[in-house]
Design a protein around this motif. Structure first.
Motif, PDB file in Angstrom:
ATOM      1  N   PRO A   1      41.008  56.906 105.905  1.00 61.94           N
ATOM      2  CA  PRO A   1      40.268  56.618 104.672  1.00 61.94           C
ATOM      3  C   PRO A   1      38.762  56.825 104.854  1.00 61.94           C
ATOM      4  O   PRO A   1      38.084  57.298 103.941  1.00 61.94           O
ATOM      5  CB  PRO A   1      40.591  55.153 104.385  1.00 61.94           C
ATOM      6  N   GLU A   2      38.249  56.500 106.037  1.00 59.70           N
ATOM      7  CA  GLU A   2      36.830  56.668 106.294  1.00 59.70           C
ATOM      8  C   GLU A   2      36.438  58.147 106.280  1.00 59.70           C
ATOM      9  O   GLU A   2      35.410  58.529 105.714  1.00 59.70           O
ATOM     10  CB  GLU A   2      36.450  56.051 107.644  1.00 59.70           C
ATOM     11  N   ARG A   3      37.247  58.984 106.910  1.00 55.72           N
ATOM     12  CA  ARG A   3      36.959  60.420 106.957  1.00 55.72           C
ATOM     13  C   ARG A   3      37.046  61.027 105.561  1.00 55.72           C
ATOM     14  O   ARG A   3      36.229  61.864 105.185  1.00 55.72           O
ATOM     15  CB  ARG A   3      37.940  61.114 107.912  1.00 55.72           C
ATOM     16  N   LEU A   4      38.048  60.611 104.780  1.00 51.81           N
ATOM     17  CA  LEU A   4      38.195  61.118 103.424  1.00 51.81           C
ATOM     18  C   LEU A   4      36.984  60.724 102.572  1.00 51.81           C
ATOM     19  O   LEU A   4      36.454  61.540 101.816  1.00 51.81           O
ATOM     20  CB  LEU A   4      39.492  60.599 102.790  1.00 51.81           C
ATOM     21  N   ALA A   5      36.532  59.497 102.707  1.00 47.86           N
ATOM     22  CA  ALA A   5      35.344  59.056 101.972  1.00 47.86           C
ATOM     23  C   ALA A   5      34.131  59.888 102.375  1.00 47.86           C
ATOM     24  O   ALA A   5      33.328  60.282 101.518  1.00 47.86           O
ATOM     25  CB  ALA A   5      35.086  57.572 102.231  1.00 47.86           C
ATOM     26  N   GLU A   6      33.997  60.189 103.662  1.00 48.43           N
ATOM     27  CA  GLU A   6      32.883  61.013 104.135  1.00 48.43           C
ATOM     28  C   GLU A   6      32.934  62.416 103.533  1.00 48.43           C
ATOM     29  O   GLU A   6      31.906  62.957 103.105  1.00 48.43           O
ATOM     30  CB  GLU A   6      32.929  61.108 105.657  1.00 48.43           C
ATOM     31  N   ILE A   7      34.112  62.991 103.467  1.00 48.31           N
ATOM     32  CA  ILE A   7      34.279  64.332 102.892  1.00 48.31           C
ATOM     33  C   ILE A   7      33.830  64.340 101.437  1.00 48.31           C
ATOM     34  O   ILE A   7      33.061  65.201 101.011  1.00 48.31           O
ATOM     35  CB  ILE A   7      35.742  64.807 103.022  1.00 48.31           C
ATOM     36  N   TYR A   8      34.294  63.363 100.663  1.00 46.82           N
ATOM     37  CA  TYR A   8      33.930  63.337  99.242  1.00 46.82           C
ATOM     38  C   TYR A   8      32.460  63.007  99.024  1.00 46.82           C
ATOM     39  O   TYR A   8      31.852  63.484  98.082  1.00 46.82           O
ATOM     40  CB  TYR A   8      34.861  62.411  98.452  1.00 46.82           C
ATOM     41  N   GLU A   9      31.870  62.207  99.908  1.00 46.30           N
ATOM     42  CA  GLU A   9      30.430  61.947  99.807  1.00 46.30           C
ATOM     43  C   GLU A   9      29.647  63.242 100.019  1.00 46.30           C
ATOM     44  O   GLU A   9      28.675  63.511  99.308  1.00 46.30           O
ATOM     45  CB  GLU A   9      30.013  60.907 100.840  1.00 46.30           C
ATOM     46  N   ARG A  10      30.080  64.058 100.965  1.00 50.80           N
ATOM     47  CA  ARG A  10      29.400  65.328 101.228  1.00 50.80           C
ATOM     48  C   ARG A  10      29.582  66.294 100.059  1.00 50.80           C
ATOM     49  O   ARG A  10      28.650  67.010  99.680  1.00 50.80           O
ATOM     50  CB  ARG A  10      29.930  65.930 102.524  1.00 50.80           C
ATOM     51  N   ILE A  11      30.772  66.317  99.475  1.00 51.20           N
ATOM     52  CA  ILE A  11      31.021  67.181  98.311  1.00 51.20           C
ATOM     53  C   ILE A  11      30.149  66.730  97.142  1.00 51.20           C
ATOM     54  O   ILE A  11      29.522  67.548  96.465  1.00 51.20           O
ATOM     55  CB  ILE A  11      32.514  67.178  97.928  1.00 51.20           C
ATOM     56  N   ASN A  12      30.104  65.429  96.883  1.00 56.68           N
ATOM     57  CA  ASN A  12      29.270  64.905  95.796  1.00 56.68           C
ATOM     58  C   ASN A  12      27.805  65.247  96.013  1.00 56.68           C
ATOM     59  O   ASN A  12      27.103  65.631  95.065  1.00 56.68           O
ATOM     60  CB  ASN A  12      29.448  63.393  95.655  1.00 56.68           C
ATOM     61  N   ALA A  13      27.317  65.120  97.245  1.00 52.94           N
ATOM     62  CA  ALA A  13      25.925  65.451  97.536  1.00 52.94           C
ATOM     63  C   ALA A  13      25.666  66.930  97.274  1.00 52.94           C
ATOM     64  O   ALA A  13      24.637  67.294  96.697  1.00 52.94           O
ATOM     65  CB  ALA A  13      25.591  65.088  98.986  1.00 52.94           C
ATOM     66  N   LEU A  14      26.575  67.784  97.684  1.00 51.85           N
ATOM     67  CA  LEU A  14      26.419  69.218  97.472  1.00 51.85           C
ATOM     68  C   LEU A  14      26.357  69.551  95.984  1.00 51.85           C
ATOM     69  O   LEU A  14      25.513  70.336  95.547  1.00 51.85           O
ATOM     70  CB  LEU A  14      27.580  69.963  98.133  1.00 51.85           C
TER      71      LEU A  14
END
Length: 65
Positions: free
Chosen positions: A43-56
């Motif tokens: 869950p932590e890695r998935l949250a990190e992925i979506y945070e990076r996508i949102n930032a982009l």
């Protein structure tokens, strides 16, 4: 047009329905961004992925919905 997507056999009907609803919402309201991850993603890695996508998306001057 109808597009058929086969989901893994181990998915519950609820999981398949949620994915269908998310895809339908994305197509109706904007351009969907889809990220594929391995089955065992934490869950932590998935949250990190979506945070990076949102930032982009935000850095590109677009809006995250």
């Amino acid at each position: 047009m109808n597009i058929e997507i086969l989901v893994p056999d181990e998915w519950t009907p609820g999981q398949a329905l949620v994915v269908r609803q998310l895809l339908q919402h994305g197509i109706q309201t904007g351009e969907p961004v889809i990220a594929f991850v391995r089955k065992g993603v934490s869950p932590e890695r998935l949250a990190e992925i979506y945070e990076r996508i949102n930032a982009l998306i935000c850095e590109a001057g677009l809006q995250v919905t």
